[in-house]
Design a protein around this motif. Structure first.
Motif, mmCIF file in Angstrom:
data_model
loop_
_atom_site.group_PDB
_atom_site.id
_atom_site.type_symbol
_atom_site.label_atom_id
_atom_site.label_comp_id
_atom_site.label_asym_id
_atom_site.label_seq_id
_atom_site.Cartn_x
_atom_site.Cartn_y
_atom_site.Cartn_z
ATOM 1 N N THR A 163 0.773 -1.275 0.143
ATOM 2 C CA THR A 163 -0.022 0.048 0.106
ATOM 3 C C THR A 163 0.895 1.300 0.093
ATOM 4 O O THR A 163 0.658 1.983 -0.645
ATOM 5 N N ARG A 164 1.914 1.247 0.913
ATOM 6 C CA ARG A 164 2.810 2.365 0.817
ATOM 7 C C ARG A 164 3.359 2.410 -0.344
ATOM 8 O O ARG A 164 3.538 3.827 -0.938
ATOM 9 N N ASP A 165 4.149 1.449 -0.767
ATOM 10 C CA ASP A 165 4.831 1.591 -2.106
ATOM 11 C C ASP A 165 4.201 2.114 -3.099
ATOM 12 O O ASP A 165 4.614 2.931 -4.023
ATOM 13 N N ALA A 166 2.940 1.556 -3.192
ATOM 14 C CA ALA A 166 2.288 1.972 -4.534
ATOM 15 C C ALA A 166 1.295 3.260 -4.517
ATOM 16 O O ALA A 166 1.177 4.049 -5.287
ATOM 17 N N SER A 167 1.338 3.683 -3.079
ATOM 18 C CA SER A 167 0.160 5.005 -3.096
ATOM 19 C C SER A 167 0.917 6.243 -2.598
ATOM 20 O O SER A 167 0.462 7.145 -2.532
ATOM 21 N N LEU A 168 2.240 6.192 -2.226
ATOM 22 C CA LEU A 168 2.956 7.327 -1.627
ATOM 23 C C LEU A 168 3.939 7.962 -2.677
ATOM 24 O O LEU A 168 4.872 8.265 -2.037
ATOM 25 N N SER A 198 6.626 6.356 -3.719
ATOM 26 C CA SER A 198 7.937 6.153 -2.802
ATOM 27 C C SER A 198 8.401 4.648 -3.287
ATOM 28 O O SER A 198 7.727 3.932 -3.982
ATOM 29 N N ASN A 199 9.584 4.478 -2.889
ATOM 30 C CA ASN A 199 10.112 3.159 -2.936
ATOM 31 C C ASN A 199 10.893 3.049 -1.778
ATOM 32 O O ASN A 199 11.145 3.690 -0.756
ATOM 33 N N PHE A 200 11.018 1.547 -1.232
ATOM 34 C CA PHE A 200 11.854 1.364 -0.014
ATOM 35 C C PHE A 200 13.132 0.648 -0.358
ATOM 36 O O PHE A 200 13.314 -0.039 -1.493
ATOM 37 N N GLY A 201 14.001 0.957 0.496
ATOM 38 C CA GLY A 201 15.384 0.470 0.158
ATOM 39 C C GLY A 201 15.429 -0.979 0.894
ATOM 40 O O GLY A 201 14.581 -1.415 1.127
ATOM 41 N N PRO A 202 16.668 -1.546 1.038
ATOM 42 C CA PRO A 202 16.891 -2.829 1.543
ATOM 43 C C PRO A 202 16.567 -2.972 3.104
ATOM 44 O O PRO A 202 16.670 -1.939 3.791
ATOM 45 N N THR A 203 15.673 -3.952 3.482
ATOM 46 C CA THR A 203 15.312 -4.088 4.747
ATOM 47 C C THR A 203 16.724 -3.967 5.736
ATOM 48 O O THR A 203 17.641 -4.762 5.536
ATOM 49 N N THR A 204 16.660 -3.160 6.634
ATOM 50 C CA THR A 204 17.708 -2.988 7.551
ATOM 51 C C THR A 204 17.766 -3.881 8.877
ATOM 52 O O THR A 204 18.544 -3.974 9.691
ATOM 53 N N PHE A 205 16.356 -4.108 9.050
ATOM 54 C CA PHE A 205 15.750 -4.989 10.470
ATOM 55 C C PHE A 205 14.656 -5.648 10.074
ATOM 56 O O PHE A 205 13.523 -4.787 9.758
ATOM 57 N N TYR A 206 14.573 -6.989 10.155
ATOM 58 C CA TYR A 206 13.163 -7.821 10.157
ATOM 59 C C TYR A 206 12.667 -7.663 11.340
ATOM 60 O O TYR A 206 12.988 -8.544 12.200
ATOM 61 N N ASP A 207 11.495 -7.077 11.394
ATOM 62 C CA ASP A 207 10.692 -6.931 12.623
ATOM 63 C C ASP A 207 9.515 -7.748 12.635
ATOM 64 O O ASP A 207 9.206 -8.245 11.471
ATOM 65 N N SER A 208 8.627 -7.990 13.766
ATOM 66 C CA SER A 208 7.471 -8.577 13.541
ATOM 67 C C SER A 208 6.473 -7.799 14.790
ATOM 68 O O SER A 208 7.139 -7.276 15.684
ATOM 69 N N LEU A 245 11.579 -3.380 8.175
ATOM 70 C CA LEU A 245 11.893 -1.982 8.350
ATOM 71 C C LEU A 245 13.169 -1.542 7.465
ATOM 72 O O LEU A 245 14.070 -2.370 7.372
ATOM 73 N N GLY A 246 12.935 -0.434 6.951
ATOM 74 C CA GLY A 246 14.119 -0.046 6.180
ATOM 75 C C GLY A 246 13.767 1.356 5.532
ATOM 76 O O GLY A 246 12.939 2.084 6.087
ATOM 77 N N PRO A 247 14.943 2.021 4.824
ATOM 78 C CA PRO A 247 14.699 3.326 4.300
ATOM 79 C C PRO A 247 13.515 3.597 3.115
ATOM 80 O O PRO A 247 13.412 2.545 2.552
ATOM 81 N N MET A 248 13.222 4.615 3.069
ATOM 82 C CA MET A 248 12.029 5.173 2.094
ATOM 83 C C MET A 248 12.286 6.466 1.675
ATOM 84 O O MET A 248 12.893 7.189 2.359
ATOM 85 N N TYR A 249 11.881 6.403 0.151
ATOM 86 C CA TYR A 249 12.685 7.508 -0.387
ATOM 87 C C TYR A 249 11.599 7.980 -1.746
ATOM 88 O O TYR A 249 11.006 6.849 -2.024
ATOM 89 N N LEU A 250 11.474 9.108 -2.262
ATOM 90 C CA LEU A 250 10.608 9.262 -3.422
ATOM 91 C C LEU A 250 10.824 8.484 -4.564
ATOM 92 O O LEU A 250 12.238 8.329 -4.664
ATOM 93 N N ASP A 251 9.941 8.332 -5.416
ATOM 94 C CA ASP A 251 10.506 7.147 -6.464
ATOM 95 C C ASP A 251 10.816 8.018 -7.801
ATOM 96 O O ASP A 251 10.671 7.661 -8.880
#
Ligand SMILES: N[C@@H](CCC(=O)N[C@@H](CS)C(=O)NCC(=O)O)C(=O)O
Length: 354
Positions: free
Chosen positions: A118-123, A125-135, A239-245
């Motif tokens: 949802t965030r990737d497609a509607s904002l 934006s793009n996400f960079g590599p995951t820096t921490f796998y959380d739950s 979780l990881g970095p997010m930037y504009l696409d």
């Protein structure tokens, strides 16, 4: 005529082989130009999240894995010296973060933000590599454990404190509704401090959040031994970095800056031993550190030593993890070692460099 054609073909072959051995310096794109002209990277963080980004009261320095990954990107762009002065940490609440990125108030968001479709497609934006796998998890007071609570299945009718504007809030509704057929009672707050206060004051029975945050909040609470994190896992929170696409070069810079920390760990290069690799005959390490002719940094518009600059200034992934996340009570081998390098059975994996 034939001779001219042969000469031209030879010339083209020579040029092609040259471009394989030494890359041409890419023109800086709009985002890189803007950051270099400004002389500082604007990086959006949480600012009050132990282990991820919080101000050390003794030094006034922003610390945490998210803060360090802001430094990683700054070191890639500005080089290894005095990286702290090259990052402007912008504290943002969960509700503020996406607007701040879209408005250009920050170049980059590294704020325990979950990568979702949802965030990737509607904002935009793009996400960079995951820096921490959380739950997502659940934390309760010892008295609930004493009364027999072991998991969410024992929590029918309970109320849940959560932060607004997060995946947490929505996942809690899904998980509870699935089990009990009705929506849960949520007590929402704007910040994690307020959420913790609500929980400690008895406004709810359960505090739900990313498990990393539960561990951080528990470590910062007045009586950690009274708080228990249940075994339930409600969701995936990469979780990881997010930037504009809109600027693929800047996206590549963020991605490969993060990958540099993974690769350095894989190659055994740390901030402490990096000088021992000067003049190395190992071609993979020489290429990674920018000591050969391939000039990989140039392809990103950066210095060819950008990976070495990152490791020198901030360290490899293991150093970053051990410095920030392990001390809040999340050892690297927890959660089945999901945050270990792939060679140790985890998901931390960088693509190839050449
Ligand atoms: N990873 C989730 C949750 C992120 C989030 O904001 N979590 C809360 C956990 S309590 C937080 O970081 N609060 C810190 C604050 O606002 O100071 C998301 O991206 O929506």
């Amino acid at each position: 005529m034939r001779r001219i054609l042969i000469v031209m073909t030879l010339l083209l072959l020579v040029m092609a082989s040259a471009s394989i051995t030494s890359a041409r310096q890419a023109e800086p794109g709009p985002k890189l130009t803007e950051i270099v002209e400004r002389g500082i990277l604007n990086c959006g963080v949480g600012g009050a999240l132990p282990g991820f980004s919080s101000v050390n009261p003794d030094t006034n320095r922003m610390e945490g894995i998210d803060a360090d990954f802001c430094r990683v990107v700054a070191a890639a762009i500005f080089g290894p010296d005095d990286v702290d002065s090259k990052v402007n940490f912008v504290p943002l609440t969960a509700n503020e973060r996406f607007n701040a990125l879209q408005a250009g108030q920050v170049d980059l968001l590294i704020r325990n933000t979950t990568w979702t479709l949802t965030r990737d497609a509607s904002l935009n934006s793009n996400f960079g590599p995951t820096t921490f796998y959380d739950s997502q998890g659940l934390m309760v007071k010892q008295e609930l454990i004493d009364s027999g609570v072991q998991s969410l299945a024992d929590l029918e009718g309970a109320s849940f404190c959560s932060q607004s504007g997060t995946t947490t809030e929505k996942n809690m509704v899904d998980a509870y509704t699935q089990l009990f057929g009705v929506a849960p009672a949520l007590v929402l707050a704007e910040t994690s401090d307020a959420t913790l206060r609500d929980f400690e004051n008895g406004a709810c029975d359960v505090l739900t959040s990313d498990k990393s945050q539960l561990a951080g909040l528990r470590s910062a609470s007045t009586n950690p031994s009274n708080l228990v994190i249940l075994n339930d896992t409600l969701s995936k929170e990469p979780l990881g970095p997010m930037y504009l696409d809109d600027d693929t070069q800047f996206g590549d810079i963020v991605d490969w800056a993060v990958y540099a920390t993974f690769t350095a760990e894989e190659l055994g290069i740390t901030s402490q031993n990096i000088d021992e690799f000067a003049g190395t005959e190992d071609i993979v390490i020489a290429r990674f550190l920018g000591q050969d002719e391939s000039g990989l940094g140039a392809l990103l518009g950066l210095s060819n030593t950008f990976a070495a600059d990152i490791i020198r200034a901030v360290g490899n992934y293991a150093e970053i993890y051990e410095r920030n996340v392990a001390p809040v009570g999340i050892p690297r081998d927890s959660s089945n070692g999901i945050n270990q390098l792939y060679t140790n059975g985890g998901l931390i994996y960088a693509p190839a460099w050449r």
